[in-house]
Scaffold this active site. Structure first.
Site, short mmCIF file in Angstrom:
data_model
loop_
_atom_site.label_atom_id
_atom_site.label_comp_id
_atom_site.label_asym_id
_atom_site.label_seq_id
_atom_site.Cartn_x
_atom_site.Cartn_y
_atom_site.Cartn_z
N ASP A 183 -12.22 -10.14 -1.24
CA ASP A 183 -13.49 -10.37 -0.57
C ASP A 183 -14.49 -9.44 -1.23
O ASP A 183 -14.11 -8.50 -1.91
CB ASP A 183 -13.44 -10.24 0.97
CG ASP A 183 -12.79 -8.98 1.49
OD1 ASP A 183 -12.70 -7.99 0.73
OD2 ASP A 183 -12.39 -8.96 2.67
N GLU B 276 0.81 -1.22 0.00
CA GLU B 276 0.00 0.00 0.00
C GLU B 276 0.84 1.27 0.00
O GLU B 276 0.63 2.16 0.82
CB GLU B 276 -0.98 -0.04 1.18
CG GLU B 276 -1.86 -1.28 1.13
CD GLU B 276 -2.78 -1.45 2.33
OE1 GLU B 276 -2.77 -0.61 3.24
OE2 GLU B 276 -3.51 -2.46 2.36
N GLU C 214 -6.10 -10.66 -1.84
CA GLU C 214 -6.95 -10.49 -0.64
C GLU C 214 -8.42 -10.36 -1.00
O GLU C 214 -9.15 -9.59 -0.37
CB GLU C 214 -6.53 -9.22 0.13
CG GLU C 214 -5.06 -9.18 0.49
CD GLU C 214 -4.66 -7.95 1.32
OE1 GLU C 214 -5.55 -7.23 1.82
OE2 GLU C 214 -3.45 -7.71 1.45
N HIS D 146 -10.33 -5.98 -2.58
CA HIS D 146 -11.41 -5.85 -1.59
C HIS D 146 -12.58 -5.16 -2.30
O HIS D 146 -12.60 -3.93 -2.43
CB HIS D 146 -10.94 -5.04 -0.37
CG HIS D 146 -9.89 -5.76 0.42
ND1 HIS D 146 -10.19 -6.88 1.17
CD2 HIS D 146 -8.57 -5.55 0.56
CE1 HIS D 146 -9.08 -7.32 1.76
NE2 HIS D 146 -8.08 -6.54 1.39
N ASN E 51 2.17 -4.91 -3.23
CA ASN E 51 0.75 -5.26 -3.06
C ASN E 51 -0.05 -3.99 -2.79
O ASN E 51 0.42 -3.10 -2.09
CB ASN E 51 0.68 -6.21 -1.85
CG ASN E 51 -0.66 -6.84 -1.62
OD1 ASN E 51 -1.27 -7.37 -2.54
ND2 ASN E 51 -1.14 -6.78 -0.37
O1 9MR Z 1 -7.72 -8.34 8.00
C1 9MR Z 1 -6.79 -7.57 8.73
C2 9MR Z 1 -7.41 -7.11 10.03
O2 9MR Z 1 -7.63 -8.21 10.89
C3 9MR Z 1 -6.52 -6.09 10.70
O3 9MR Z 1 -7.17 -5.57 11.84
C4 9MR Z 1 -6.21 -4.99 9.73
C5 9MR Z 1 -5.37 -3.93 10.40
O4 9MR Z 1 -4.61 -3.15 9.61
O5 9MR Z 1 -5.56 -5.52 8.58
C6 9MR Z 1 -6.41 -6.38 7.88
O6 9MR Z 1 -5.78 -6.85 6.70
C7 9MR Z 1 -5.41 -5.87 5.74
C8 9MR Z 1 -4.19 -6.38 5.03
O7 9MR Z 1 -3.17 -6.66 5.94
C9 9MR Z 1 -3.70 -5.39 3.98
N1 9MR Z 1 -4.74 -5.04 3.07
C10 9MR Z 1 -6.00 -4.64 3.64
C11 9MR Z 1 -6.48 -5.70 4.64
C12 9MR Z 1 -7.84 -5.31 5.18
O8 9MR Z 1 -7.76 -4.12 5.93
#
Ligand code: 9MR
Length: 563
Positions: free
Chosen positions: A275, A167, A273, A244, A208
């Protein structure tokens, strides 16, 4: 079919690594024979030479049998949802804790699954002690973190790839103003990849991001960065598209096209990732739309050779980040909260199975659009509807602006009408429509309608424009930002920046302005959303240019007028 040889972290001599890796590659990637129709997802994916993965959380992995069983049975790839992030692995400087990470890696090893390490350098979930460091200390903390974390699993055959940076872009394509960027500048990205390569020469190293699934300013910035890093021999092997998605925001119908342009750079691509959330409550029609999105993501990956596979961000609605982050939204995964398979499971299964005859018949051509309610920044278009006979059903329409070699998409609509916004004032538009079906087939283009937006009607005044060369390579460069400033003492509504391209140069992309070229003169007009500037206020746009190989000129000198 699957090898049952246990693989333990660090226990394999390096000399055996190549042989073991080959064995695993055979298990994970080589197309096997066709899978039994009722087989789990991983068997269908393996038969297509792809992985199908899930993110896993360590809590339910140790507490819930159903979670463990489905994770083991259905998927051949695992990403740790949180356990490999910096706050988990190095909460205090130099004190590493791999308990969660090892739990994930051991589970994957036991179940012959490959692991994608997520993530080394990110602006989230990174402890405060890192964020407060000065430049020299921060760079060495990053190097140490990468070498410890990647190094721990370098000889582990299950761990095959890493998200090295995550990111790094803002939505407009600028590099994100994170503590990494603000302390170290852009070089932190190349450094992170080099440190990771040094820690494990065999791992596949990825960048990513989210909202890069379609072709847009952010994904184009990512494309330019990956290209320029690879030209400088920075070891970027792979690009991850998080995906997402949300049914209320539409499907990125150019996903496959976007994956293909990255693949042409020579990198592996992967959906990392996915969903697909919805506004609650669920309904059968929302479930169907969601299932179509999952199907289309899988099909896009199947259609692109360089796409290694698809990871779903969890698998059960019982454990998903979505409801905690988006109020009122949820149900984003392929099993419900009671571990029952949803229509989206069937869609993923059938798409991977490929047994269902796919729809290759495009919808009929839509009628010529009619424009109404034309203002300085918006217009309504309506056209007669298409029909679809191929089986997947009419999904909607893509609306394009006729603009020479590449026609930008102005919007998408699920009905035979669209309200276009963000148009430039006093500008002629030629717009046409293509219908889209559920399988992603596009109809022939309709005839185009021509209309001209109104002058904007607002006040005018003096303005200035200055441009910066953000990056350049042998035969091209990116100017970003071109900063446009209202230099007068009253507000302006709309601006026009003109500049001259050196001989042989041509614009190949732009964002946050509408560019038209006549000879070597380029005119950039404000969009509906960035034309209004108060006194001293600024906005910016950017563009990309190709030039003859060996030429080192860039654009310089910008003239600004309002409107
Ligand atoms: O799914 C993850 C969640 O449990 C955490 O609280 C969150 C915190 O930053 O991160 C989520 O996963 C993220 C991933 O690491 C990077 N891309 C976005 C995902 C969804 O926020």
């Amino acid at each position: 079919m699957l090898s049952s040889t246990p693989i333990r972290p660090g226990s394999r001599p390096r000399t055996l690594a190549a042989a073991a890796l080959l064995g695993l590659l055979a298990v994970f990637f080589l197309p096997a024979g066709p899978a039994d129709a009722s087989a789990p997802l991983r068997q269908h994916a393996a038969a297509r030479g792809k992985f199908i993965g899930t993110a896993l959380a360590t809590g339910p992995l140790s507490n819930e049998t159903q979670y463990r069983n489905i994770a083991a049975t259905e998927f051949n790839q695992i990403t740790a949802e949180n356990a490999m992030k910096w706050d988990a692995t190095e909460p205090n400087q130099g004190q590493f804790n791999f308990s969660g990470a090892d739990t994930i890696v051991n589970f994957a090893t036991q179940n012959n699954q490959q692991v994608h390490g997520h993530t080394l350098v990110w602006h989230n979930q990174t402890p405060g002690w890192v964020q407060g460091l000065g430049a020299t200390a921060m760079r060495s903390a990053m190097q140490n973190h990468i070498s410890q974390v990647v190094g721990r699993y370098a000889n582990n055959a299950a761990v095959v790839s890493w998200d090295v940076v995550n990111e790094v872009f803002e939505e407009n394509g600028n590099l994100r103003s994170s503590f990494w960027y603000n302390t170290l500048g852009q070089s932190y990205i190349a450094d992170a990849f080099r440190y990771a390569r040094a820690a494990d020469p065999d791992a596949r190293l990825c960048i990513n991001d989210y909202n890069v699934e379609g072709i847009n300013a952010k994904s184009t910035a990512m494309y330019n960065l990956v290209r320029s890093l690879r030209e400088q021999n920075v070891p970027v092997d792979c690009v991850g598209f998080q995906s997402h998605l949300a049914i209320q925001y539409g499907f990125p119908s150019d996903l496959r096209q976007n994956l293909e342009r990255f693949a042409a750079l020579g990198v592996q691509v992967r959906i990392t990732e996915v969903d697909v959330r919805m506004q609650m409550p669920r309904s059968s029609s929302k479930d169907t739309t969601q299932a179509n999105y999952y199907r289309d993501v899988i099909q896009a990956c199947l259609a692109v050779n360089a796409c290694a596979g698809v990871t779903i961000w969890g698998f059960t609605d019982r454990h998903s980040w979505v409801p905690d982050t988006f109020s009122g939204e949820g149900a984003a995964l392929i099993y419900d909260e009671n571990y029952q398979q949803k229509p989206s499971y069937t869609a993923v299964h059938n798409a991977l199975d490929g047994g269902t005859p796919s729809d290759t018949t495009p919808p009929t051509t839509p009628g010529t659009p009619v424009a109404s309610n034309v203002t300085g920044s918006s217009a309504t278009l309506t056209w007669s509807a298409s029909t679809d006979s191929g089986g997947s059903g009419l999904a909607g329409y893509n609306v394009y602006r006729e603009q020479g070699t590449t026609d930008p998409q102005l919007g998408q609509s699920s009905t035979n009408s669209i309200n276009l916004t963000g148009l430039s004032a006093d500008t002629q538009y030629q717009v046409y429509v293509r219908a889209r079906d559920g399988a992603g087939n596009l109809s022939s283009p309709s005839s185009a309608v021509t209309f001209t937006t109104t002058g904007g009607g607002g006040p005018s005044g003096p303005c200035t424009a200055t441009g910066t060369v953000q990056t350049q390579w042998g035969n091209g460069y990116v100017i970003q930002p071109v900063t446009v400033t209202n230099s007068g003492s009253s507000a302006i509504n709309g601006w026009t920046v003109t500049f001259t391209l050196p001989a042989g140069h041509s614009v190949t992309g732009s964002w946050n302005a509408t560019l038209t070229t006549s000879g070597q003169t380029v005119t950039a007009k404000s969009m509906g959303y960035n034309g209004n500037l108060g006194p001293s206020a600024s906005t910016s746009f950017g563009f990309q240019v190709s030039r003859p190989n060996g030429n080192t000129q860039t654009v310089s000198g910008y003239t600004c007028a309002s409107p």
